[in-house]
Motif scaffolding. Structure first.
Motif, mmCIF file in Angstrom:
data_model
loop_
_atom_site.group_PDB
_atom_site.id
_atom_site.type_symbol
_atom_site.label_atom_id
_atom_site.label_comp_id
_atom_site.label_asym_id
_atom_site.label_seq_id
_atom_site.Cartn_x
_atom_site.Cartn_y
_atom_site.Cartn_z
ATOM 1 N N ILE A 1 0.843 -1.199 0.000
ATOM 2 C CA ILE A 1 0.000 0.000 0.000
ATOM 3 C C ILE A 1 0.876 1.245 0.000
ATOM 4 O O ILE A 1 2.085 1.164 0.211
ATOM 5 N N ASP A 2 0.260 2.377 -0.222
ATOM 6 C CA ASP A 2 0.865 3.708 -0.184
ATOM 7 C C ASP A 2 1.891 3.909 -1.297
ATOM 8 O O ASP A 2 3.071 3.607 -1.143
ATOM 9 N N PHE A 3 1.403 4.457 -2.394
ATOM 10 C CA PHE A 3 2.262 4.753 -3.544
ATOM 11 C C PHE A 3 2.429 6.265 -3.720
ATOM 12 O O PHE A 3 2.694 6.746 -4.809
ATOM 13 N N GLY A 4 2.256 6.996 -2.601
ATOM 14 C CA GLY A 4 2.358 8.447 -2.668
ATOM 15 C C GLY A 4 3.774 8.967 -2.641
ATOM 16 O O GLY A 4 3.999 10.166 -2.766
ATOM 17 N N GLY A 5 4.740 8.055 -2.483
ATOM 18 C CA GLY A 5 6.134 8.477 -2.449
ATOM 19 C C GLY A 5 6.571 8.871 -1.053
ATOM 20 O O GLY A 5 5.822 8.783 -0.079
ATOM 21 N N GLY A 6 7.805 9.303 -0.937
ATOM 22 C CA GLY A 6 8.350 9.689 0.360
ATOM 23 C C GLY A 6 9.578 8.861 0.700
ATOM 24 O O GLY A 6 10.072 8.066 -0.115
ATOM 25 N N TRP A 7 10.049 9.049 1.917
ATOM 26 C CA TRP A 7 11.243 8.342 2.365
ATOM 27 C C TRP A 7 11.171 8.151 3.867
ATOM 28 O O TRP A 7 10.746 9.060 4.594
ATOM 29 N N THR A 8 11.538 6.952 4.325
ATOM 30 C CA THR A 8 11.569 6.659 5.754
ATOM 31 C C THR A 8 12.938 6.095 6.118
ATOM 32 O O THR A 8 13.388 5.114 5.515
ATOM 33 N N LYS A 9 13.559 6.717 7.087
ATOM 34 C CA LYS A 9 14.892 6.317 7.521
ATOM 35 C C LYS A 9 14.920 4.848 7.940
ATOM 36 O O LYS A 9 13.955 4.319 8.479
ATOM 37 N N ASP A 10 16.041 4.189 7.678
ATOM 38 C CA ASP A 10 16.344 2.802 8.070
ATOM 39 C C ASP A 10 15.753 1.748 7.131
ATOM 40 O O ASP A 10 16.031 0.561 7.295
ATOM 41 N N TRP A 11 14.937 2.159 6.153
ATOM 42 C CA TRP A 11 14.377 1.185 5.218
ATOM 43 C C TRP A 11 15.021 1.297 3.838
ATOM 44 O O TRP A 11 15.233 0.293 3.161
ATOM 45 N N VAL A 12 15.294 2.518 3.421
ATOM 46 C CA VAL A 12 15.899 2.773 2.111
ATOM 47 C C VAL A 12 16.897 3.918 2.259
ATOM 48 O O VAL A 12 16.630 4.876 2.996
ATOM 49 N N ASP A 13 18.027 3.813 1.566
ATOM 50 C CA ASP A 13 18.955 4.948 1.547
ATOM 51 C C ASP A 13 18.250 6.147 0.928
ATOM 52 O O ASP A 13 17.526 6.008 -0.069
#
Length: 337
Positions: free
Chosen positions: A298-310
């Motif tokens: 779910i959630d294809f709105g974009g963004g970035w969350t620390k510790d999951w992806v550089d």
């Protein structure tokens, strides 16, 4: 949100208008009700006032990229507002019975009445005082969503007025609102909508992704476990698209984490990349396990969350693959605990 001094009150900053040293404005929400507080600099050279400190914090929060700095600035902002006029923000939360008896429509959630106040020091004491909208720092009139962005909607899907979408539960607030909703006599759906409609890149990105997925489902032998796009939400007065309705995936009882297989998520990611769709903000919070223990993205709105992806890989194919690896590591670690 960082904790504040208010006891048993849920406060959230939903918007900040800043950019100069002479004034700023912050919109705060308390249990679904909003208050706009303007602040203006009136200090003489060399003086340091609460007003100037708040303006500085609002400018910082409006521009800072670091999450820790942002959270600290927001916490300080809310502390200043509470100290200056806690009574303005003390509102009783609606009971469950009240919410069920009179659910809000999406229009009132996205465009609530917002009284204007000003933080002003009087006789050395900061106060929150009511003001007219014309005296406020920012114009909170109609949001800039009166013109459709260049976007082709699927005419085979239904379109609903924002006043006919009843909100059962708000899941995420901010520039865009994610909520569990009811429309007519249909089953529960999830709605993502923004005050500025398709000018909100998160809403537009999600719409584009779900439409691509729906158009490609028949091309794949395996199921693409991404919720189906079910319809559009239009501004009740302007008639422009401001959001989407998608399939609600009922969450089942979560199985032991070490029994969740990342293979089906990888297959879904591969299918998405084949049709030019990037997940974008891959993390365990954006995976829903249904009642048959199937994993849905779910959630294809974009963004970035620390510790999951550089950070420099966010919104890329490589970033999605890294997210799957991070989720797999998380599941293995938690499965051993």
């Amino acid at each position: 949100m960082p904790a504040t001094n208010l006891q048993d009150v849920s406060m959230a900053v939903v918007d900040i208008f800043a950019g100069d040293v002479d004034g700023a404005e912050v919109v705060v929400e308390v249990y679904g009700k909003r208050v706009a507080v303007s602040v203006f600099s009136g200090a003489s050279p060399g003086q340091h006032t609460v007003e100037d400190h708040l303006i500085k914090l609002l400018n910082l929060a409006a521009t800072v990229d670091d999450d820790t700095e942002y959270d600290a600035a927001i916490g300080n902002i809310l502390d200043i507002l509470e100290a200056a006029g806690g009574s303005v923000f003390r509102q009783e939360p609606p009971t469950s019975a009240e919410r069920l008896a009179s659910p809000d429509n999406l229009h009132s959630v996205l465009y609530p009445e917002t009284p204007n106040f000003q933080l002003k020091t009087v006789n050395g004491i900061p106060n929150i005082l009511p003001i007219s909208p014309i005296d406020a720092y920012a114009d909170l009139g109609h949001p800039d969503c009166d013109v459709d962005v260049d976007f082709d909607i699927n005419d085979t899907l239904p379109q609903y007025s924002s006043k006919n979408v009843l909100v059962q539960d708000v899941l995420v607030r901010g520039g865009s609102v994610v909520s569990q909703v009811l429309v007519d006599e249909q089953p529960v759906m999830l709605c993502k909508a923004g005050e500025t409609g398709l000018f909100d890149h998160r809403v537009r990105r999600e719409l584009e992704a779900l439409r691509k997925v729906d158009g490609a489902r028949a091309s794949f032998a395996s199921e693409i476990r991404v919720p189906k796009l079910l319809g559009y939400v239009k501004h009740a007065e302007l008639g422009t698209v401001i959001g989407l309705l998608r399939e609600w995936i009922p969450s089942g009882l979560e199985p032991p984490l070490d029994q969740l297989d990342s293979t089906e998520k990888s297959q879904t990611i591969d299918c998405l990349h084949e049709i030019g769709v990037v997940w974008g903000d891959g993390k365990i919070n954006n995976v829903v396990i249904d009642r048959d223990d199937n994993a849905w993205l779910i959630d294809f709105g974009g963004g970035w969350t620390k510790d999951w992806v550089d950070r420099d890989l966010a919104g890329t194919v490589v970033g999605d693959k890294q997210a799957i690896q991070s989720i797999a590591r998380y599941l293995r670690v938690d499965g051993d605990t």
